[in-house]
Write a protein that holds these residues in place. Structure first.
Motif: not given
Length: 606
Positions: A302-313
């Protein structure tokens, strides 16, 4: 043998045949002088009937009645009689023997049963007794159809593995059960020696070193259905003693091992289910698995994959994130699409509390409403950063976004538990779907973030794939995974003494400790050891997953319970002082030790 047929064998083609059946009285009923018994064995159930109006000449009607009067439920009995068709309209289509019955002409009581502590017939879900009762009377629990089919499935799986490996030139070789205690990741079970007082054997956690020495000995291809022992806390997928399919090969690399295992699993699959299993299995790297799924054995159905946000925030004016990023932490997000299911505010609060229980400092949430991300903390984010989060996460109207933050490994691991719970709560985990894959590109070591001490990622015998002085040195090791579970670990092995000693040094072992614990093994590697590698697959775990069992206790004939206690025979139990004196061991527990209180018993208090 007096038995001519099993209780699952007779069909309408056998009508008129004189037979002898032996089995257990599952149910009995009397209909106005005509007595019926459901006679059961491992193979099925056959209805047998005493009908005094239809007995052949010379049959001892009174003797049969007297004998049957001694039959209690689950008594073991012998029945002789003639196969006949059931009365029209009484056939049972769900039972393979349901078109016939056996008219009794002779009956014997082989062994009378006490009243069973629970119903042994086929129970619907929720009707079974508690697990401890089933463990105590496991020999009765094993008579249930579900347990019989489980044991048959397990036996067939192991048989198919043996057939395949034998066809590929593997030799089945036993390795010692009594050996030296060496550090392998868990506590050993220790066995005292009577002949050499003060010395001890250890039960094997795995045959690791012995199977490598078999390769040094030129055996080339080895396998074993190996019993292994680990003194560790019990979980639903762990037992103090367990079984693994242990395999080792010479002159191979990782791909050779993986190809062999894929062929074996596909052969087993065809034998078990009659269908082809798609190979080759997909691969995913360790870091990719952690950063996408929060697990080194992820469920990718199933999906529900994590997405990197370190650079975004990175520039967000939110103190919690800034303090985490200042310590080289990470921020990642997971998006729950609206169509996956409704997650209200109360559920959000429960997930926040759950996140704290699984090692996350907390949980930040945002919901996409009217085209923008909203929550009680979005006031700390600029509109530009919120829009970037929305785009990066692919959030659409009504979607919910959870943000996790903290140290890389601990945060992703906690996130993995959160992902699994969300999927289970929303019913996203598909049933009867199986996805095998390889998890590879693993590190050689794990580094303790506080002490800086190195531990082996798999074990200290893995062949390094880089510079051992590099903290991020890789190892030629891999895991076979299925539906969020690790089935087994494999690797290429170190095959020269110098490299093995260097790895031991990196793990903090002195020359003295290496000599004391591994002298025989290191010496074996110095006699022309071939390049080799292998894998060990947990049979209990594989069977449990394929049969959709909640715990491996359901697929082991005589398991220990959650406290590692055998309620069947009462082990572990105190030993007579005479035996302890013979072993020159002092009795510390005394006569009052009660294993029913095992959770409270602390050996450190002795």
């Amino acid at each position: 043998m007096r038995r001519t047929n099993t209780c699952g064998e007779l069909r309408s083609s056998d009508i008129g045949k004189k037979v002898c059946l032996e089995g257990w009285v599952r149910f009995s009923r009397d209909h106005g002088g005509v007595a019926f018994i459901d006679l059961a064995d491992r193979y099925g159930i056959t209805q047998v009937v005493f009908d005094p109006e239809d007995l052949p000449a010379g049959a001892d009607s009174e003797g049969i009645q007297k004998t049957m009067a001694t039959f209690s439920r689950e008594s073991c009995v012998l029945i002789e009689g003639t196969v006949r068709a059931r009365v029209e309209g009484t056939a049972v289509e769900t039972n393979p023997t349901g078109e016939i019955e056996v008219l009794i002409t002779h009956a014997e009581l082989l062994s009378k049963s006490k009243l069973p502590p629970f119903e042994i017939g086929d129970q619907k879900e929720g009707v079974l007794p508690d697990e401890d009762t089933r463990m105590k009377y496991r020999y009765l629990d094993l008579r249930r159809t579900d347990m019989i089919r489980t044991m048959e499935f397990r036996s067939k799986l192991v048989h198919l593995a043996r057939v395949y490996l034998e066809s590929k030139g593997f030799l089945e070789i036993e390795t010692p059960i009594l050996g030296r205690s060496t550090p392998e990741g868990a506590r050993d079970y220790i066995i005292p020696s009577r002949v050499h007082p003060g010395t001890f054997y250890a039960l094997p956690q795995s045959p690791q070193q012995f199977k490598q020495m078999l390769m040094v000995g030129g055996m080339d291809r080895y396998y074993q259905v190996a019993r292994c022992f680990r003194d560790e806390d019990s979980r639903k997928d762990r037992q103090p003693e367990f079984t693994q399919l242990d395999i080792e090969m010479s002159f191979v690399d990782s791909k050779d091992i993986q190809d062999m295992i894929e062929g074996m699993v596909a052969y087993m699959w065809k034998g078990l289910y009659g269908t082809e299993l798609k190979t080759p299995f997909p691969h995913i790297g360790y870091r990719d698995a952690m950063e996408r799924f929060g697990s080194d054995k992820p469920d990718m159905r199933y999906g529900l994959e994590f997405v990197k946000l370190t650079d975004v925030v990175r520039d967000v004016p939110y103190k919690i994130f800034q303090s985490i990023l200042a310590e080289n932490g990470i921020v990642a997000g997971i998006c729950i699409k609206k169509e996956m299911g409704e997650v209200g505010r109360n559920e959000v609060d429960r997930y926040i509390q759950y996140a704290k229980k699984v090692g996350l400092g907390g949980l930040t949430w945002m919901r996409c409403e009217n085209g923008v991300l909203t929550s009680n903390i979005t006031k700390y984010f600029t509109p530009e950063i919120l829009e970037n989060i929305k785009k990066t996460m692919g959030a659409e109207e009504g979607d919910l976004v959870f943000l996790i933050a903290g140290p890389w490994k601990a945060t992703y691991e906690g996130g993995g538990f959160l992902r699994k719970k969300i999927a289970e709560d929303l019913g996203l985990v598909p049933e009867n779907e199986f996805m095998f894959f390889w998890m590879d590109q693993n590190p050689m070591f794990e580094i303790d973030p506080v002490s800086g001490k190195r531990d082996a990622f798999h074990h200290p015998f893995v062949l390094p794939t880089g510079d051992l002085d590099d903290p991020e040195c890789g190892g030629a090791c891999f895991d076979l995974c299925l539906n969020g579970n690790e089935l087994g670990s494999g690797s290429e092995r170190i095959h020269d003494a110098e490299t093995q000693i260097e790895v031991f040094h990196k793990l903090g072992l002195s020359d003295e400790k290496i000599q004391a614990r591994f002298d025989y093994f290191v010496e074996a590697l110095s006699y022309g050891a071939p390049p080799h590698g292998g894998i060990a697959i947990g049979i209990d775990r594989l069977v449990a997953i394929l049969l959709n069992k909640d715990t491996i206790r359901e697929v082991i004939a005589f398991p220990k319970n959650k406290k590692a206690v055998s309620l069947l025979d009462g082990s572990p139990s105190p030993v007579d002082d005479e035996k302890l004196q013979e072993l020159q061991i002092i009795s510390l527990a005394g006569d009052d030790l009660d294993i029913s209180d095992a959770e409270e018993f602390n050996p450190d208090n002795l």
